[in-house]
Design a protein around this motif. Structure first.
Motif, PDB file in Angstrom:
ATOM      1  N   VAL A   1     -51.457 -24.782  35.478  1.00 49.80           N
ATOM      2  CA  VAL A   1     -50.314 -25.686  35.627  1.00 49.80           C
ATOM      3  C   VAL A   1     -49.683 -25.961  34.256  1.00 49.80           C
ATOM      4  O   VAL A   1     -48.455 -25.929  34.097  1.00 49.80           O
ATOM      5  CB  VAL A   1     -50.748 -27.008  36.297  1.00 49.80           C
ATOM      6  CG1 VAL A   1     -49.686 -28.098  36.105  1.00 49.80           C
ATOM      7  CG2 VAL A   1     -51.008 -26.793  37.780  1.00 49.80           C
ATOM      8  N   ILE A   2     -50.537 -26.218  33.280  1.00 49.54           N
ATOM      9  CA  ILE A   2     -50.068 -26.529  31.925  1.00 49.54           C
ATOM     10  C   ILE A   2     -49.395 -25.322  31.280  1.00 49.54           C
ATOM     11  O   ILE A   2     -48.329 -25.439  30.656  1.00 49.54           O
ATOM     12  CB  ILE A   2     -51.263 -26.981  31.041  1.00 49.54           C
ATOM     13  CG1 ILE A   2     -51.894 -28.258  31.583  1.00 49.54           C
ATOM     14  CG2 ILE A   2     -50.815 -27.190  29.589  1.00 49.54           C
ATOM     15  CD1 ILE A   2     -50.965 -29.406  31.715  1.00 49.54           C
TER      16      ILE A   2
ATOM     17  N   ALA B   1     -45.795 -31.574  34.036  1.00 45.66           N
ATOM     18  CA  ALA B   1     -45.734 -30.269  34.702  1.00 45.66           C
ATOM     19  C   ALA B   1     -45.375 -30.440  36.175  1.00 45.66           C
ATOM     20  O   ALA B   1     -44.553 -29.695  36.724  1.00 45.66           O
ATOM     21  CB  ALA B   1     -47.069 -29.544  34.551  1.00 45.66           C
ATOM     22  N   TYR B   2     -45.989 -31.430  36.820  1.00 42.62           N
ATOM     23  CA  TYR B   2     -45.696 -31.699  38.235  1.00 42.62           C
ATOM     24  C   TYR B   2     -44.245 -32.116  38.416  1.00 42.62           C
ATOM     25  O   TYR B   2     -43.625 -31.816  39.446  1.00 42.62           O
ATOM     26  CB  TYR B   2     -46.632 -32.789  38.766  1.00 42.62           C
ATOM     27  CG  TYR B   2     -47.913 -32.264  39.383  1.00 42.62           C
ATOM     28  CD1 TYR B   2     -48.730 -31.382  38.684  1.00 42.62           C
ATOM     29  CD2 TYR B   2     -48.313 -32.649  40.651  1.00 42.62           C
ATOM     30  CE1 TYR B   2     -49.903 -30.902  39.243  1.00 42.62           C
ATOM     31  CE2 TYR B   2     -49.484 -32.170  41.232  1.00 42.62           C
ATOM     32  CZ  TYR B   2     -50.271 -31.303  40.520  1.00 42.62           C
ATOM     33  OH  TYR B   2     -51.429 -30.817  41.072  1.00 42.62           O
TER      34      TYR B   2
ATOM     35  N   THR C   1     -41.683 -31.007  37.103  1.00 47.00           N
ATOM     36  CA  THR C   1     -40.752 -29.873  37.131  1.00 47.00           C
ATOM     37  C   THR C   1     -40.461 -29.429  38.559  1.00 47.00           C
ATOM     38  O   THR C   1     -39.457 -28.760  38.818  1.00 47.00           O
ATOM     39  CB  THR C   1     -41.317 -28.670  36.345  1.00 47.00           C
ATOM     40  OG1 THR C   1     -42.532 -28.216  36.964  1.00 47.00           O
ATOM     41  CG2 THR C   1     -41.590 -29.051  34.899  1.00 47.00           C
TER      42      THR C   1
ATOM     43  N   THR D   1     -45.977 -23.782  33.168  1.00 48.30           N
ATOM     44  CA  THR D   1     -44.778 -24.640  33.048  1.00 48.30           C
ATOM     45  C   THR D   1     -44.304 -24.773  31.608  1.00 48.30           C
ATOM     46  O   THR D   1     -43.179 -25.236  31.367  1.00 48.30           O
ATOM     47  CB  THR D   1     -45.055 -26.046  33.606  1.00 48.30           C
ATOM     48  OG1 THR D   1     -46.182 -26.608  32.923  1.00 48.30           O
ATOM     49  CG2 THR D   1     -45.341 -25.995  35.099  1.00 48.30           C
TER      50      THR D   1
ATOM     51  N   VAL E   1     -45.384 -26.844  29.357  1.00 48.81           N
ATOM     52  CA  VAL E   1     -45.421 -28.196  28.791  1.00 48.81           C
ATOM     53  C   VAL E   1     -46.375 -28.291  27.596  1.00 48.81           C
ATOM     54  O   VAL E   1     -46.226 -29.185  26.760  1.00 48.81           O
ATOM     55  CB  VAL E   1     -45.824 -29.246  29.857  1.00 48.81           C
ATOM     56  CG1 VAL E   1     -44.790 -29.328  30.961  1.00 48.81           C
ATOM     57  CG2 VAL E   1     -47.199 -28.951  30.426  1.00 48.81           C
ATOM     58  N   TRP E   2     -47.334 -27.369  27.492  1.00 41.84           N
ATOM     59  CA  TRP E   2     -48.283 -27.399  26.373  1.00 41.84           C
ATOM     60  C   TRP E   2     -47.586 -27.191  25.032  1.00 41.84           C
ATOM     61  O   TRP E   2     -48.080 -27.629  23.995  1.00 41.84           O
ATOM     62  CB  TRP E   2     -49.380 -26.358  26.577  1.00 41.84           C
ATOM     63  CG  TRP E   2     -48.898 -24.933  26.477  1.00 41.84           C
ATOM     64  CD1 TRP E   2     -48.224 -24.232  27.434  1.00 41.84           C
ATOM     65  CD2 TRP E   2     -49.048 -24.063  25.360  1.00 41.84           C
ATOM     66  NE1 TRP E   2     -47.940 -22.965  26.986  1.00 41.84           N
ATOM     67  CE2 TRP E   2     -48.445 -22.829  25.726  1.00 41.84           C
ATOM     68  CE3 TRP E   2     -49.629 -24.183  24.104  1.00 41.84           C
ATOM     69  CZ2 TRP E   2     -48.400 -21.738  24.864  1.00 41.84           C
ATOM     70  CZ3 TRP E   2     -49.601 -23.091  23.239  1.00 41.84           C
ATOM     71  CH2 TRP E   2     -48.994 -21.886  23.612  1.00 41.84           C
TER      72      TRP E   2
ATOM     73  N   HIS F   1     -43.626 -21.207  39.316  1.00 41.62           N
ATOM     74  CA  HIS F   1     -43.551 -20.547  37.998  1.00 41.62           C
ATOM     75  C   HIS F   1     -44.387 -19.263  38.015  1.00 41.62           C
ATOM     76  O   HIS F   1     -45.020 -18.911  37.018  1.00 41.62           O
ATOM     77  CB  HIS F   1     -44.050 -21.493  36.906  1.00 41.62           C
ATOM     78  CG  HIS F   1     -43.284 -22.786  36.818  1.00 41.62           C
ATOM     79  ND1 HIS F   1     -43.577 -23.890  37.593  1.00 41.62           N
ATOM     80  CD2 HIS F   1     -42.213 -23.137  36.064  1.00 41.62           C
ATOM     81  CE1 HIS F   1     -42.736 -24.870  37.311  1.00 41.62           C
ATOM     82  NE2 HIS F   1     -41.894 -24.446  36.385  1.00 41.62           N
TER      83      HIS F   1
END
Length: 454
Positions: free
Chosen positions: A320-321, A342-343, A345, A324, A326-327, A231
């Motif tokens: 990471v958050i 996140a992982y 993905t 991606t 996801v937050w 990303h």
């Protein structure tokens, strides 16, 4: 009992709000100023003396190499908080919370350095021939506050019981949901592993953490970088979110409820303070065993600890958050699942669950091993070397009970007991800051000119 539990919880929440945050941040700022902003002026030298000398065995007296002592201290701070705590801070305070996390970590370096320096300065050799130290020793020997030292040691000794239960329960619950293992099996496995390492003493702990902690950190950073790499186009935007919303409110979006500047500051400061435990008084217990010929040199390893724990690992989690997205997709009450999501993905749901569960399991194992050692040292300080072995057995039993979710009313006292540990420690460090300044000046006047050429 319910009324009593709520009373304890309300007191704990109050103390761990403005009072503790003010004491820790205010103390960190005071120490940073009194030490002449050394962490900014001499950061390249500190990095050369730590990252550049990881394989060095050190010189002088001690039980562990400087790096072993540092990984032992890191083992108690590196854990679920680095993977779960950061998403919670973002979920409740927005991306801007990360900026305040960085800021308080830079200030906390002064506190962590001071604690470690004092730990080395006032340490002593026990009957087993190992070097021991920590707040109980510098409070007693440096200030002459014997009763305060005993209160600190007793509170930490008891707090470790609750802490081992919470740590054990967190990983037992995670493994049960991921792999279907019975919490009893997980608890027994953890208890056996901890016992095997603990009975080898600080030297065995040092050898284990020296291998496991760097391995776990590298695995987590590499896997996190893979996620971030996939990303990569979102990296500039992620940093933009962090710096922009550190100073202005952010609106709700998807599962994210929105957050004001006050929330960003509150959650960022809390994550920065609690992730590296600067001011908590635990790190100098491990660092006091290090082979070293000058307290300031081991103090630099305390700086290393904050850099790795908060500025590197927590930042990886934040990126990471944020990269991606996801937050924004996951509600705050499910924030603990953000890293796994996140992982997934990149690695898929099954593999990501295995990776995060394995990392958490190893983090928790090393954390429990080290905090059990901390508890033993308090028992030894209070009642002698023999009683420390009794407390070791108590802690190992607590691991199994905690995995099963038993005696949860004891957990309610964790924060309250920890406050009784933190408050006298940070006050003692502030009172002894003149000694820390004296030691620091001695290093940079007499050793720095030589060490910088090596």
């Amino acid at each position: 009992m319910i009324t009593f539990t709520k009373w304890v919880e309300s007191i704990s929440n109050f103390i761990w709000g403005l009072p503790i945050i003010t004491l820790l941040i205010g103390g960190g700022i005071f120490l940073t100023i009194r030490l002449g902003f050394f962490q900014f002026r001499y950061m390249p030298h500190i990095i050369r003396q730590t990252f550049g000398k990881i394989l060095s065995k050190g010189s002088g007296d001690g039980t562990l190499t400087p790096f072993q002592a540092t990984t032992s201290a890191l083992a108690s701070t590196m854990g679920a908080a680095n993977i779960v705590g950061v998403p919670v801070a973002i979920a409740l305070g927005g991306p801007g919370a990360i900026f305040w996390m960085w800021l308080v970590a830079l200030v906390g370096i002064g506190t962590k350095y001071s604690e470690v320096v004092l730990g080395i300065k006032y340490r002593e050799k026990n009957k087993a021939g190992d070097y021991v130290g920590g707040p109980m020793y510098y409070i007693k020997k440096g200030l002459g506050w014997k009763k305060v030292a005993y209160v600190f040691a007793f509170a930490l000794m008891i707090e470790i019981i609750a802490s081992t239960m919470v740590q054990s329960n967190s990983i037992a619950t995670t493994i049960e949901s991921s792999f279907g293992w019975s919490p009893l099996i997980t608890g027994l496995v953890i208890a056996v592993l901890v016992a095997l390492v603990s009975f080898g003493g600080i030297k065995a702990i040092g050898r284990v953490t020296e291998r496991l902690i760097p391995s776990m950190v590298v695995i987590y950073i590499v896997t996190a970088l893979i996620i971030i790499g996939f990303h990569a186009t979102e990296i500039p935007a992620a940093f933009g979110l962090i710096f922009t919303y550190a100073f202005q409110p952010i609106s709700a979006a998807g599962g994210f409820a929105g957050a004001g500047v006050a929330a960003a500051i509150r959650w960022g400061l809390a994550r920065g303070l609690y992730s590296n435990e600067a001011g908590m008084g635990t790190a100098p217990i491990a660092h006091s065993a290090a082979v070293n010929n000058h307290p300031a040199k081991q103090g630099f390893w305390g700086v290393f600890e904050v850099i790795v724990d908060t500025l590197i690992v927590c930042t990886m989690t934040a990126l990471v958050i944020l990269t991606t997205g996801v937050w924004e997709a996951i509600d705050a009450d499910q924030a603990s699942t953000m890293v796994t999501e996140a992982y997934s993905t990149v690695f898929g749901a099954t593999l990501s669950g295995i990776i995060i569960s394995l990392i958490l399991f190893l983090f928790v194992i090393t954390t429990i091993v080290v905090i059990v050692y901390y508890g033993e040292k308090q028992a030894e300080f209070l009642f002698g070397l023999g009683f420390s072995k009794v407390m070791r057995a108590v802690y190992i039993v607590a691991i199994v009970i905690g995995a099963l979710g038993g005696l949860q009313f004891v957990w309610q006292f964790l924060d309250l007991l920890l406050a009784i540990v933190v408050i006298p420690n940070i006050i003692a460090v502030l009172f002894l800051s003149g000694k820390v300044r004296e030691i620091t000046d001695d290093y940079f006047t007499n050793l720095y000119p030589t060490e910088r050429k090596k």
